[in-house]
Design an enzyme around this catalytic site. Structure first.
Site, PDB file in Angstrom:
ATOM      1  N   GLY A  87       0.813  -1.206   0.000  1.00 52.29           N
ATOM      2  CA  GLY A  87       0.000   0.000   0.000  1.00 52.29           C
ATOM      3  C   GLY A  87       0.849   1.258   0.000  1.00 52.29           C
ATOM      4  CG  LEU A  88       2.066   3.138   3.017  1.00 51.69           C
ATOM      5  CD1 LEU A  88       3.412   3.038   3.724  1.00 51.69           C
ATOM      6  CD2 LEU A  88       1.175   4.137   3.732  1.00 51.69           C
ATOM      7  CB  CYS A  89       0.904   3.418  -3.944  1.00 51.12           C
ATOM      8  SG  CYS A  89      -0.158   1.963  -3.841  1.00 51.12           S
ATOM      9  N   GLY A  90      -1.233   6.093  -2.533  1.00 50.62           N
ATOM     10  CA  GLY A  90      -2.350   6.959  -2.884  1.00 50.62           C
ATOM     11  C   GLY A  90      -3.574   6.182  -3.334  1.00 50.62           C
TER      12      GLY A  90
END
Length: 285
Positions: A87-90
């Protein structure tokens, strides 16, 4: 107002977060360079291969274009959904999931199954869709050979008439800040657009039919690999942009907390001075 220790702890915590987001941004930037080199080198080959197949297919007669061009009544649809394992990709994964739900409404009269490539999409979509398989381990060893195995499974499923339409849903890389959600038809092959001079007097060795039988599977395998490579480049671009914004937001929050800390510290110093002055006045009296 929070006491000085609490504010100091929050400033320290935000500073640690900034270091993490900044490091993730630099890692994604390094990986993005490699991913963009791969997709940039592959696109001309893929486009030229498709053009070659179209030129040869345009001159074929009747139904010689092969089993991969058979158009049937769409009763069973397979969506190949490409997301990411991390994750952590908008909104990278959320946009794909939203597009899958839109396609489900478009095919409401048909049975829609999924084959997922990426844990994030699989974890969400399996709750509301029938996921026939999850190929998230492809990202551990992403190369043409491993993606070709998945493409062959898709081709076999279409030939055996398990599915009447197979589509790939993925993020197409445009630049580091922009990723375009694309729904690309995998099977059946799209009708070839022929021009008036499509037929040329060439001698083929081997025959046109044999060339088509060899090139179409290669083209389909290349198409899937290009889609996954596009998605990987898009993921790194989205993560780099998201971590850049997160770092900027953390810096802004840290500056606000430092201002609050200085105000609280000044207020505490002022109170101590007032207490000292008040005590001195009491002794004098």
């Amino acid at each position: 107002m929070a006491n000085l220790k609490e504010i100091r702890n929050r400033i320290s915590s935000i500073g640690s977060t900034m270091q993490i987001t900044s490091a993730m941004k630099m890692v994604s930037a390094a990986k993005l360079k490699k991913a963009t080199d791969t997709i940039t080198a592959m696109r001309p080959y893929s486009e030229k291969l498709t053009e070659l197949i179209q030129n040869i297919s345009a001159s074929l007669e009747g139904d010689n274009s092969g089993v991969y061009s058979q158009e049937r009544d769409v009763k069973n649809v397979l969506l190949v959904v490409v997301t990411s394992n991390r994750g952590l990709c908008g909104g990278f994964n959320a946009n794909i999931i939203k597009q899958v739900n839109v396609l489900k409404k478009e095919y409401e009269s048909a049975n829609v199954d999924l084959l997922t490539i990426g844990k994030k999409g699989h974890d969400v979509l399996r709750k509301s869709f029938n996921v026939i398989d999850n190929k998230s381990d492809l990202f551990d060893h992403l190369d043409f050979e491993n993606s070709a195995v998945i493409a062959q499974v898709l081709m076999d499923a279409f030939v055996e008439e398990k599915y009447d339409s197979i589509q790939i849903v993925y993020n197409q890389f445009k630049n580091a800040a922009t990723q375009i959600v694309v729904t690309e038809q995998f099977l059946p092959l799209l009708p070839v657009e022929t021009s008036g001079n499509a037929s040329s007097d060439y001698i083929y060795e081997p025959s046109k039919e044999e060339i088509i039988d060899t090139l179409i599977p290669l083209s389909l395998k290349t198409q899937l690999f290009k889609a996954v490579a596009d998605s990987v480049a898009s993921e790194h671009g989205a993560r780099m942009t998201a971590m850049h914004k997160a770092t900027d937001n953390a810096k802004e929050l840290r500056d606000d907390l430092k201002l609050s800390y200085n105000k609280a510290r000044q207020a505490a110093i002022t109170n101590e001075i007032l207490e000292i002055v008040g005590g001195a006045e009491a002794l004098n009296n």
